[in-house]
Design a protein around this motif. Structure first.
Motif, PDB file in Angstrom:
ATOM      1  N   GLY A   1       0.327  -1.030   0.230  1.00 15.76           N
ATOM      2  CA  GLY A   1      -0.095  -0.037   0.153  1.00 15.76           C
ATOM      3  C   GLY A   1       0.823   1.333  -0.218  1.00 15.76           C
ATOM      4  O   GLY A   1       0.320   2.083   0.356  1.00 15.76           O
ATOM      5  N   GLY A   2       1.999   1.040   0.199  1.00 20.62           N
ATOM      6  CA  GLY A   2       3.280   2.024   0.025  1.00 20.62           C
ATOM      7  C   GLY A   2       3.577   2.818   1.155  1.00 20.62           C
ATOM      8  O   GLY A   2       3.025   1.695   2.131  1.00 20.62           O
ATOM      9  N   TYR A   3       4.711   3.388   1.406  1.00 19.08           N
ATOM     10  CA  TYR A   3       5.026   3.596   2.767  1.00 19.08           C
ATOM     11  C   TYR A   3       5.157   5.498   3.208  1.00 19.08           C
ATOM     12  O   TYR A   3       5.287   6.215   1.933  1.00 19.08           O
ATOM     13  CB  TYR A   3       6.701   3.389   2.548  1.00 19.08           C
ATOM     14  CG  TYR A   3       6.665   1.706   2.401  1.00 19.08           C
ATOM     15  CD1 TYR A   3       7.160   1.114   3.789  1.00 19.08           C
ATOM     16  CD2 TYR A   3       7.448   1.437   1.253  1.00 19.08           C
ATOM     17  CE1 TYR A   3       7.434   0.161   3.654  1.00 19.08           C
ATOM     18  CE2 TYR A   3       8.019  -0.438   1.103  1.00 19.08           C
ATOM     19  CZ  TYR A   3       8.069  -0.956   2.236  1.00 19.08           C
ATOM     20  OH  TYR A   3       8.365  -2.547   2.705  1.00 19.08           O
ATOM     21  N   ALA A   4       4.572   4.941   4.101  1.00 20.65           N
ATOM     22  CA  ALA A   4       3.624   6.704   4.562  1.00 20.65           C
ATOM     23  C   ALA A   4       5.441   7.292   5.275  1.00 20.65           C
ATOM     24  O   ALA A   4       5.091   8.163   6.375  1.00 20.65           O
ATOM     25  CB  ALA A   4       2.664   6.253   5.721  1.00 20.65           C
ATOM     26  N   PHE A   5       6.237   8.111   4.403  1.00 22.78           N
ATOM     27  CA  PHE A   5       7.562   8.810   4.884  1.00 22.78           C
ATOM     28  C   PHE A   5       6.974   9.841   4.915  1.00 22.78           C
ATOM     29  O   PHE A   5       7.609   9.987   6.187  1.00 22.78           O
ATOM     30  CB  PHE A   5       8.039   8.833   3.642  1.00 22.78           C
ATOM     31  CG  PHE A   5       8.972   7.624   2.772  1.00 22.78           C
ATOM     32  CD1 PHE A   5      10.197   7.046   4.164  1.00 22.78           C
ATOM     33  CD2 PHE A   5       8.408   6.530   2.102  1.00 22.78           C
ATOM     34  CE1 PHE A   5      10.041   5.616   3.329  1.00 22.78           C
ATOM     35  CE2 PHE A   5       9.207   6.192   1.298  1.00 22.78           C
ATOM     36  CZ  PHE A   5      10.259   4.327   2.170  1.00 22.78           C
ATOM     37  N   ASP A   6       6.591  10.589   4.511  1.00 19.97           N
ATOM     38  CA  ASP A   6       6.092  12.291   5.265  1.00 19.97           C
ATOM     39  C   ASP A   6       5.213  11.782   6.787  1.00 19.97           C
ATOM     40  O   ASP A   6       4.510  13.381   6.803  1.00 19.97           O
ATOM     41  CB  ASP A   6       5.706  12.687   3.468  1.00 19.97           C
ATOM     42  CG  ASP A   6       6.429  12.985   2.642  1.00 19.97           C
ATOM     43  OD1 ASP A   6       7.609  13.090   2.937  1.00 19.97           O
ATOM     44  OD2 ASP A   6       5.525  12.884   1.375  1.00 19.97           O
ATOM     45  N   THR A   7       4.362  10.697   6.793  1.00 16.05           N
ATOM     46  CA  THR A   7       4.121  11.025   8.038  1.00 16.05           C
ATOM     47  C   THR A   7       3.964  10.622   8.810  1.00 16.05           C
ATOM     48  O   THR A   7       4.129  10.789  10.008  1.00 16.05           O
ATOM     49  CB  THR A   7       2.438  10.174   8.060  1.00 16.05           C
ATOM     50  OG1 THR A   7       1.574  10.539   6.267  1.00 16.05           O
ATOM     51  CG2 THR A   7       1.412  10.103   8.395  1.00 16.05           C
ATOM     52  N   GLN A   8       5.049  10.012   8.753  1.00 14.84           N
ATOM     53  CA  GLN A   8       5.931   9.026  10.015  1.00 14.84           C
ATOM     54  C   GLN A   8       6.771  10.350  10.938  1.00 14.84           C
ATOM     55  O   GLN A   8       6.148   9.708  12.008  1.00 14.84           O
ATOM     56  CB  GLN A   8       6.988   8.336   9.499  1.00 14.84           C
ATOM     57  CG  GLN A   8       8.326   7.331  10.454  1.00 14.84           C
ATOM     58  CD  GLN A   8       8.937   6.601   9.899  1.00 14.84           C
ATOM     59  OE1 GLN A   8       8.754   5.639   9.840  1.00 14.84           O
ATOM     60  NE2 GLN A   8      10.357   7.468   9.137  1.00 14.84           N
ATOM     61  N   ASP A   9       7.223  11.105  10.607  1.00 14.89           N
ATOM     62  CA  ASP A   9       7.597  12.058  11.793  1.00 14.89           C
ATOM     63  C   ASP A   9       6.969  12.196  12.545  1.00 14.89           C
ATOM     64  O   ASP A   9       6.251  12.621  14.390  1.00 14.89           O
ATOM     65  CB  ASP A   9       8.237  12.556  11.865  1.00 14.89           C
ATOM     66  CG  ASP A   9       9.512  13.323  12.881  1.00 14.89           C
ATOM     67  OD1 ASP A   9      10.331  12.725  13.536  1.00 14.89           O
ATOM     68  OD2 ASP A   9       8.966  14.948  12.532  1.00 14.89           O
ATOM     69  N   ALA A  10       5.630  13.162  12.175  1.00 18.80           N
ATOM     70  CA  ALA A  10       4.204  13.796  12.846  1.00 18.80           C
ATOM     71  C   ALA A  10       3.505  12.674  13.261  1.00 18.80           C
ATOM     72  O   ALA A  10       3.136  12.565  14.590  1.00 18.80           O
ATOM     73  CB  ALA A  10       3.352  14.356  11.903  1.00 18.80           C
ATOM     74  N   ALA A  11       3.071  11.816  13.096  1.00 21.87           N
ATOM     75  CA  ALA A  11       2.860  10.291  13.992  1.00 21.87           C
ATOM     76  C   ALA A  11       3.575  10.214  15.003  1.00 21.87           C
ATOM     77  O   ALA A  11       2.878   9.716  16.324  1.00 21.87           O
ATOM     78  CB  ALA A  11       1.828   9.196  12.450  1.00 21.87           C
ATOM     79  N   LEU A  12       5.185   9.700  14.924  1.00 13.59           N
ATOM     80  CA  LEU A  12       5.610   9.587  16.247  1.00 13.59           C
ATOM     81  C   LEU A  12       5.176   9.988  16.917  1.00 13.59           C
ATOM     82  O   LEU A  12       4.752  10.360  18.167  1.00 13.59           O
ATOM     83  CB  LEU A  12       6.715   9.570  15.455  1.00 13.59           C
ATOM     84  CG  LEU A  12       7.139   8.301  14.732  1.00 13.59           C
ATOM     85  CD1 LEU A  12       8.997   7.904  14.531  1.00 13.59           C
ATOM     86  CD2 LEU A  12       7.136   6.618  15.481  1.00 13.59           C
TER      87      LEU A  12
END
Length: 253
Positions: free
Chosen positions: A151-162
């Motif tokens: 489903g793809g990798y959510a690179f741009d979301t990762q830091d905000a989510a963490l």
């Protein structure tokens, strides 16, 4: 009523990480819904927020609960979010809960280090995918190898989510969870840091450690994880059965 299963993925990945579990449950005739959180999978263009993540989980659980008792299972970040969700002061309609690869409190030095490592990988050529693919090739079996990133990798979301996870009050939530709870960890999972604490705080928790696995326990040993889903479903089915009232003995004549 038939048990309904809702699956919540971890950070960077998507609902596709659960393909083996979905196929197994559908083969048993168990309704299952693997969701995409905001900023992940089919919702990659959206902004990740805790409010949006909780709303997504709640929508799926509420919808499923209209048809039967709900087993909620979350992995990694999805597990942490689900702990907070199931442990709300006003309990949601969840009959059983699997928290996989998420027995660590996302705060302090541990969270800071994890974020720094993620940023470092993100700064590499191809955002570190050459290394990610090499690790996955060596650790995942052929039947699940493509599922984790399909489903793809959510690179741009990762830091905000963490960063958002630091506000979760997981211990308070665990104390309030009043349904069967299974912690499932891989033997070599780095997020076993607070495993003993989590098990000690939760009221109805069982800890299951799967040998020879790391963080991606559901993908590394899919048959084992699927069997544990079956155990949880059987437990919920047993709990949902009405208790029989013992027959009154007839008076002697």
């Amino acid at each position: 009523m038939v048990v309904q299963v809702v699956l919540v993925h971890g950070i960077r990945t998507s609902a596709t990480m659960w393909r083996s579990q979905v196929a197994h449950l559908e083969g048993r005739g168990i309704p299952v819904h693997a969701i995409d959180l905001p900023g992940h999978g089919a919702r990659m263009a959206e902004t990740f927020t805790l409010e949006g993540a909780f709303a997504t989980i709640d929508d799926a659980v509420t919808d499923a609960a209209a048809r039967g008792p709900v087993l909620l299972a979350g992995h990694s970040m999805g597990g942490l979010l689900s702990v907070e969700y199931v442990g709300r002061e006003n309990p949601p309609p969840v009959a059983g809960f699997i928290a996989a690869s998420c027995t660590a409190i996302p705060r302090g030095l541990g969270l800071t280090t994890y974020r720094l490592l993620a940023r470092g990988f993100d700064a590499l050529p191809d955002r570190g995918m050459w290394l990610t693919n090499r690790v996955l090739d060596r650790t995942l079996p052929p039947e699940t190898r493509e599922d984790f990133g399909a489903g793809g990798y959510a690179f741009d979301t990762q830091d905000a989510a963490l960063r958002s996870l630091s506000v979760l009050d997981l211990l308070a939530a665990l104390r309030r969870i009043d349904v069967p709870l299974w912690f499932i960890n891989g033997q070599y999972d780095q997020l076993r840091l607070n495993e003993r604490l989590f098990v000690g705080v939760a009221q109805h928790a069982e800890l299951i450690v799967v040998p020879r696995t790391s963080h991606l326990v559901s993908a590394m040993r899919p048959s084992v994880f699927n069997a544990l889903l079956d155990v949880a479903i059987a437990t919920i089915e047993q709990n949902a059965r009405p208790e029989r009232t013992p027959a009154r003995s007839r008076p002697e004549t």
